[in-house]
Design an enzyme around this catalytic site. Structure first.
Site, short mmCIF file in Angstrom:
data_model
loop_
_atom_site.label_atom_id
_atom_site.label_comp_id
_atom_site.label_asym_id
_atom_site.label_seq_id
_atom_site.Cartn_x
_atom_site.Cartn_y
_atom_site.Cartn_z
CE LYS A 216 -2.93 0.55 3.58
NZ LYS A 216 -2.90 1.86 4.27
CB SER A 217 3.76 2.31 2.04
OG SER A 217 3.16 2.22 3.30
NE ARG B 262 6.14 6.60 0.83
CZ ARG B 262 5.26 6.39 1.83
NH1 ARG B 262 4.17 5.65 1.61
NH2 ARG B 262 5.46 6.89 3.03
N GLY C 52 -5.07 7.72 5.59
CA GLY C 52 -4.19 8.72 6.21
C GLY C 52 -2.98 9.02 5.34
CB SER D 146 4.86 9.88 11.76
OG SER D 146 4.01 9.96 10.63
CD GLN E 13 0.40 8.10 7.26
OE1 GLN E 13 -0.22 8.89 7.98
NE2 GLN E 13 -0.14 6.98 6.82
CG ASP F 179 0.57 -0.02 9.35
OD1 ASP F 179 0.20 0.83 10.18
OD2 ASP F 179 0.95 0.27 8.20
NE ARG G 96 -5.23 -0.31 13.04
CZ ARG G 96 -4.58 -0.15 11.90
NH1 ARG G 96 -3.26 -0.07 11.90
NH2 ARG G 96 -5.24 -0.08 10.75
C1 S3P Z 1 2.50 4.77 6.24
C2 S3P Z 1 3.05 5.09 7.46
C3 S3P Z 1 2.51 4.64 8.74
C4 S3P Z 1 1.54 3.49 8.58
C5 S3P Z 1 0.59 3.69 7.46
C6 S3P Z 1 1.32 3.90 6.15
C7 S3P Z 1 3.12 5.30 5.01
O1 S3P Z 1 1.84 5.71 9.37
O2 S3P Z 1 0.82 3.28 9.78
O3 S3P Z 1 -0.28 2.57 7.33
O4 S3P Z 1 2.79 4.81 3.92
O5 S3P Z 1 3.94 6.22 5.12
P1 S3P Z 1 2.65 6.74 10.33
O6 S3P Z 1 3.75 7.26 9.52
O7 S3P Z 1 1.66 7.80 10.70
O8 S3P Z 1 3.08 5.93 11.51
#
Ligand code: S3P
Length: 435
Positions: A23-24, A28, A96, A169, A171, A317, A348
């Site tokens: 997914k990540s 991107r 998110g 984080s 993100q 995760d 969670r």
């Molecule tokens: C992600 C970063 C994580 C993860 C999310 C995907 C990403 O969040 O929990 O499912 O793709 O950068 P955080 O960076 O807020 O921990």
């Protein structure tokens, strides 16, 4: 839409399977492909709702994207300054990652945009990106308490900053680095614990230099990205449910093929091994700048551990699945330093503790983790996943050792990260009916 899972107790997982794309990395690939010069061909793309939300956001900003078709996506890059103002708010759905990374990328565009999402996403903290982006000169507004919608207003060119992340984080790190592509001068981010580095790796693959010194990632603004093919590995976060399921269910022996084993993502493997799991990595290779392997998992008796805090961000995760592993591990498992779990798609810590307790498992939530007394027989019952995909899939695996059937409610969001989960899990041997 598949809202409720009915899962029969017992069974084992067997065979060779490939879980969907990461997914990540899928998010991107769309984002960087869109702002690159040239055409980016993506394979192994996750056709889940979260990554599709990112895709739709870029389509709304004038990017031509073909697919997805069996994991193939073609992104016709418009260059760093080719995005167009969207005519409507960009709906990030449950994601998110879409909202936080887009907040960074859009801060540098010079047009107005609004980012919104579903009920879960509209409860999640965005001040953590708005604050550093404001320091770079972005004009970015949230609702009270830093909640979405996020409004980005036209602003003069951004300037680079150094930022010490207050929470680990990826993100937030990525939002700042993506804004940094548009900033004058240098942007650097120091993280308190290593977090996933897919943004840094993929920027490098797009010919954009990112340097890393210790805990600091650094780039200079105003360069260009050049299209490059992206081969998305299978998502270790989706594979995690099967790793836990096979570990806890006697008679299990599965091989998960082509799984991404980027060292910033392998906390789940390390933690399960500390608990006694039988996992072996086979056929290790590189795919599109990311390490991948086939992971064989056989049943093994697990024991409880104190999960090292240094592994928490590397498995962030995977805790819903790990709590199920802990419930099946003899003795006590203690998780600390994981307060971030409270601001994911659901809280969670609370939602998992509620579900485990409903099955008769001694699970005590704490502000930053959980204490679980595992290894005792447990029953079935009704679980409310609270619309959180990873909670739903984790409890589906818990059924492998339950004494009675499980009914898991509110599972539609499994489609955000793992389309086809119910079918794949049933093929592997889980007694799952989706209704
Ligand atoms: C992600 C970063 C994580 C993860 C999310 C995907 C990403 O969040 O929990 O499912 O793709 O950068 P955080 O960076 O807020 O921990």
């Amino acid at each position: 839409m598949t809202d409720t899972y009915h899962v029969r107790p017992g069974g084992a997982l067997r065979g060779s399977l490939r879980v969907p794309g990461d997914k990540s990395i899928s998010h991107r690939a769309i984002m960087l492909g869109a702002i690159a010069q040239g055409v980016t061909e993506v394979s192994g793309f996750l056709e889940g709702e979260d990554a599709l939300a990112t895709m739709n956001a870029f389509r709304a900003m004038g990017v031509r994207i073909e697919g997805p078709d069996q994991g193939r996506v073609t992104v016709h890059g418009v260059g760093k300054h080719g995005l167009k103002a969207p005519g409507r708010p960009l709906d990030c759905g449950n994601s998110g990652t879409s909202m936080r990374l887009l907040a960074g990328l859009l801060s540098g565009q010079g047009f107005a945009a609004t980012l919104t999402g579903d009920d879960s996403l509209r409860r999640r903290p965005m001040g953590r990106v708005a604050q550093p982006l404001s320091l770079m000169g972005a004009r970015i507004e949230t609702e009270a308490g830093g909640l979405p919608p996020v409004r980005i207003l036209p602003a003069p060119p951004l300037h680079g900053i150094h930022y010490d992340l207050p929470v680990a984080s990826a993100q937030v790190k990525s939002a700042i680095l993506l804004a940094g592509l548009y900033a004058v001068g240098e942007t650097s981010v120091t993280e308190p614990e290593p977090t996933r580095d897919h943004t840094e790796r993929m920027l490098t693959a797009f010919g954009y230099p990112v340097t890393r010194e210790g805990a600091t990632a650094r780039l200079r603004g105003q360069g260009e990205l050049k299209a490059t093919p992206i081969d998305v590995p299978a998502d270790i976060s989706s594979a995690a449910f099967f790793m836990v399921g096979a570990s806890i269910a006697p008679g299990s022996d599965i091989t998960l093929t082509g799984v991404g084993i980027n060292p910033t993502r392998t906390g789940i493997i390390d933690i399960l091994k500390l608990m006694g799991a039988d996992l072996t990595l086979q056929n290790q290779r590189l795919a599109g700048g990311e390490p991948v392997a086939d992971i064989r998992v056989r049943h093994a008796p697990l024991h409880g551990i104190a999960v090292p805090e240094s592994l928490v961000a590397l498995a962030i995760d995977e805790f819903p699945a790990l709590f199920v592993a802990a419930a099946n591990a003899a003795g006590e498992t203690v998780v600390t330093g994981a307060e971030e779990l409270r601001v994911k798609e659901s809280d969670r810590i609370q939602v998992m503790a509620d579900g485990l307790q409903a099955l008769g498992i001694a699970a005590q939530p704490t502000p930053d983790g959980m204490v679980i007394q595992g290894g005792k027989p447990y029953g079935g019952g009704v679980i409310d996943s609270r619309g959180d995909h990873r909670i739903a899939m984790s409890f589906a695996m818990a059924a492998l050792r339950a004494g009675a059937p499980l009914t898991i409610r509110d599972c539609a969001n499994v489609a955000t990260s793992f389309p086809g989960f119910a079918t794949l899990a049933a093929q592997a041997g889980l007694g799952l009916d989706a209704a």
